[in-house]
Design an enzyme around this catalytic site. Structure first.
Site, short mmCIF file in Angstrom:
data_model
loop_
_atom_site.label_atom_id
_atom_site.label_comp_id
_atom_site.label_asym_id
_atom_site.label_seq_id
_atom_site.Cartn_x
_atom_site.Cartn_y
_atom_site.Cartn_z
N LYS A 1 -27.58 1.01 -3.71
CA LYS A 1 -28.30 1.19 -2.44
C LYS A 1 -27.82 0.10 -1.50
O LYS A 1 -27.21 -0.89 -1.94
CB LYS A 1 -29.81 1.10 -2.66
CG LYS A 1 -30.28 -0.24 -3.22
CD LYS A 1 -31.77 -0.23 -3.50
CE LYS A 1 -32.21 -1.57 -4.11
NZ LYS A 1 -33.65 -1.55 -4.42
N PRO A 2 -28.07 0.22 -0.20
CA PRO A 2 -27.59 -0.78 0.75
C PRO A 2 -28.03 -2.21 0.40
O PRO A 2 -27.24 -3.15 0.56
CB PRO A 2 -28.17 -0.33 2.09
CG PRO A 2 -28.28 1.15 1.94
CD PRO A 2 -28.68 1.36 0.49
N ASP B 1 -28.67 1.62 -9.66
CA ASP B 1 -29.47 1.23 -8.51
C ASP B 1 -28.58 0.91 -7.31
O ASP B 1 -28.79 -0.08 -6.61
CB ASP B 1 -30.37 0.04 -8.84
CG ASP B 1 -31.56 -0.09 -7.88
OD1 ASP B 1 -31.93 0.92 -7.24
OD2 ASP B 1 -32.11 -1.20 -7.78
#
Length: 181
Positions: A40-41, A38
């Protein structure tokens, strides 16, 4: 949240962040064949002195532990659709570090362009875009300051088939280092 800390037009800052994340993920892969699942930013933070941290290990998988009889969640599709590798989006049980390499490529694209891959699509359509023939807009059209070498790095990280991506984190780190210098 990282997306607020790194201005999306600063390619150099995004490369520093990507390199820091790649170091962490290389360590996790080398130590326990662990994949984050996972990236992500929102799961990358920077503290006051600029140290980059990877957070939210709730979806991590360790291939070493699974081989030893740990729980297997391969029948579930978990993660954030905008950053999922095609094999993760298909629910494959053959995930490895190349899935996180794809997610880091999608994150790097977002940091530099200010847009997610396949932005504006429903979650189902986004998953179809990742697994099908759809291509995200060229990074240079959304971020003209991005070099051709940067676009080629993203193209390799975001290859639809895992065999066309970097084989491991050491190769990603080498390319990031070359690009930064």
């Amino acid at each position: 949240v990282l997306s607020r800390l790194v201005p999306h037009k600063q390619v150099e800052d995004a490369l520093i962040v990507a390199e820091s994340v790649a170091v962490v993920l290389d360590y996790a892969w080398g130590a326990a064949q662990m994949i984050h699942c996972d990236i992500k930013p929102d799961n990358i933070m920077a503290d006051a002195d600029g140290t980059v941290k990877v957070t939210d290990l709730g979806l991590c998988r360790s291939l070493t532990l699974r081989k030893g009889g740990g729980a297997d969640r391969a029948d579930e599709i978990l993660g954030t659709p905008a950053y999922m590798s095609p094999e993760q989006a298909c629910g494959s049980d053959r995930l490895d570090c190349r899935s996180d390499i794809y997610a880091l490529g999608a994150t790097l694209y977002h940091l530099v362009t200010g847009k997610m891959l396949f932005e504006g699509q429903s979650e189902d359509e986004t998953l179809r875009c990742h697994t099908g023939d759809a291509q995200a807009p060229d990074v240079r059209t959304l971020a003209p300051e991005a070099s051709d070498a940067f676009a080629l790095l993203l193209e390799k990280m975001l290859a639809k088939h895992p065999d066309h991506r970097h084989r491991d984190w050491k190769r990603v780190l080498a390319d990031l280092s070359r690009l930064r210098s």
